[in-house]
Design a protein around this motif. Structure first.
Motif, PDB file in Angstrom:
ATOM      1  N   CYS A  18      91.486  33.104  70.361  1.00 31.69           N
ATOM      2  CA  CYS A  18      90.195  33.204  71.122  1.00 31.69           C
ATOM      3  C   CYS A  18      89.650  34.474  70.953  1.00 31.69           C
ATOM      4  O   CYS A  18      90.303  35.796  71.277  1.00 31.69           O
ATOM      5  CB  CYS A  18      90.637  32.754  72.522  1.00 31.69           C
ATOM      6  N   TYR A  19      88.436  34.682  70.581  1.00 36.84           N
ATOM      7  CA  TYR A  19      87.656  35.911  70.422  1.00 36.84           C
ATOM      8  C   TYR A  19      86.365  35.664  70.857  1.00 36.84           C
ATOM      9  O   TYR A  19      85.475  34.959  70.415  1.00 36.84           O
ATOM     10  CB  TYR A  19      87.669  36.127  68.706  1.00 36.84           C
ATOM     11  N   TYR A  20      86.252  36.446  71.951  1.00 40.79           N
ATOM     12  CA  TYR A  20      84.891  36.557  72.674  1.00 40.79           C
ATOM     13  C   TYR A  20      84.363  35.012  73.170  1.00 40.79           C
ATOM     14  O   TYR A  20      83.483  34.500  73.207  1.00 40.79           O
ATOM     15  CB  TYR A  20      83.701  37.090  72.036  1.00 40.79           C
ATOM     16  N   GLY A  21      85.697  34.542  73.707  1.00 43.73           N
ATOM     17  CA  GLY A  21      85.447  33.225  74.318  1.00 43.73           C
ATOM     18  C   GLY A  21      85.566  32.004  73.352  1.00 43.73           C
ATOM     19  O   GLY A  21      85.209  30.809  73.760  1.00 43.73           O
ATOM     20  N   ARG A  22      85.481  32.132  72.084  1.00 46.64           N
ATOM     21  CA  ARG A  22      85.277  31.021  71.013  1.00 46.64           C
ATOM     22  C   ARG A  22      86.617  30.677  70.599  1.00 46.64           C
ATOM     23  O   ARG A  22      87.443  31.778  70.260  1.00 46.64           O
ATOM     24  CB  ARG A  22      84.235  31.271  69.967  1.00 46.64           C
ATOM     25  N   ASN A  69      91.409  44.608  76.315  1.00 47.02           N
ATOM     26  CA  ASN A  69      90.573  44.419  77.285  1.00 47.02           C
ATOM     27  C   ASN A  69      90.318  42.721  77.308  1.00 47.02           C
ATOM     28  O   ASN A  69      89.335  42.427  78.159  1.00 47.02           O
ATOM     29  CB  ASN A  69      89.180  45.056  77.003  1.00 47.02           C
ATOM     30  N   VAL A  96      89.359  40.705  75.245  1.00 43.19           N
ATOM     31  CA  VAL A  96      88.366  39.993  74.272  1.00 43.19           C
ATOM     32  C   VAL A  96      88.922  39.349  73.352  1.00 43.19           C
ATOM     33  O   VAL A  96      88.360  38.186  72.970  1.00 43.19           O
ATOM     34  CB  VAL A  96      87.612  41.055  73.935  1.00 43.19           C
ATOM     35  N   PHE A  97      90.239  39.361  72.893  1.00 46.53           N
ATOM     36  CA  PHE A  97      90.933  38.710  71.875  1.00 46.53           C
ATOM     37  C   PHE A  97      92.293  38.446  72.511  1.00 46.53           C
ATOM     38  O   PHE A  97      92.957  39.012  73.088  1.00 46.53           O
ATOM     39  CB  PHE A  97      91.119  39.579  70.622  1.00 46.53           C
ATOM     40  N   GLU A 140      89.734  45.736  72.027  1.00 51.41           N
ATOM     41  CA  GLU A 140      89.465  44.465  72.223  1.00 51.41           C
ATOM     42  C   GLU A 140      90.642  43.524  72.650  1.00 51.41           C
ATOM     43  O   GLU A 140      90.469  42.722  73.530  1.00 51.41           O
ATOM     44  CB  GLU A 140      88.864  43.811  70.865  1.00 51.41           C
TER      45      GLU A 140
END
Length: 94
Positions: A36-40, A73, A75-76, A70
């Motif tokens: 999952c990267y930036y919600g995708r 935090n 994000v990933f 990332e």
């Protein structure tokens, strides 16, 4: 989960295949994983970097660099290792 896109076909995962994800399977560098990267959500080959970051690879040559920040935090995230895939053959098409 069912796949979309063709970026992993060179690694044996066809578009429209059903993939099986094990979130508890130990993950090593170069394993194919659900990330999952930036919600995708995406399926990519994951390389662990010495600096705490990651590289995500597609079989079509696309490369995404993930920094340690990332990851820290949120994000990933690696959701699990792909342990199998199943592709239904297309019928009635050329």
């Amino acid at each position: 989960m069912e796949t979309e896109g063709t970026s992993m076909e060179g690694f044996g995962i066809q578009q429209g295949a059903t993939v099986y994800v094990n979130p508890r399977e130990e993950i090593s560098s170069l394993d194919v994983c659900l990330v999952c990267y930036y919600g995708r959500l995406a399926i990519k080959k994951v390389i662990f970097k010495k600096d705490g970051g990651f590289e995500l690879l597609s079989s079509d040559g696309e490369k995404i660099i993930i920094t340690h920040d990332e990851f820290e935090n949120g994000v990933f995230d690696i959701r699990g290792k792909i342990i199998g895939s199943f592709n239904i053959p297309s019928h009635g098409r050329f």
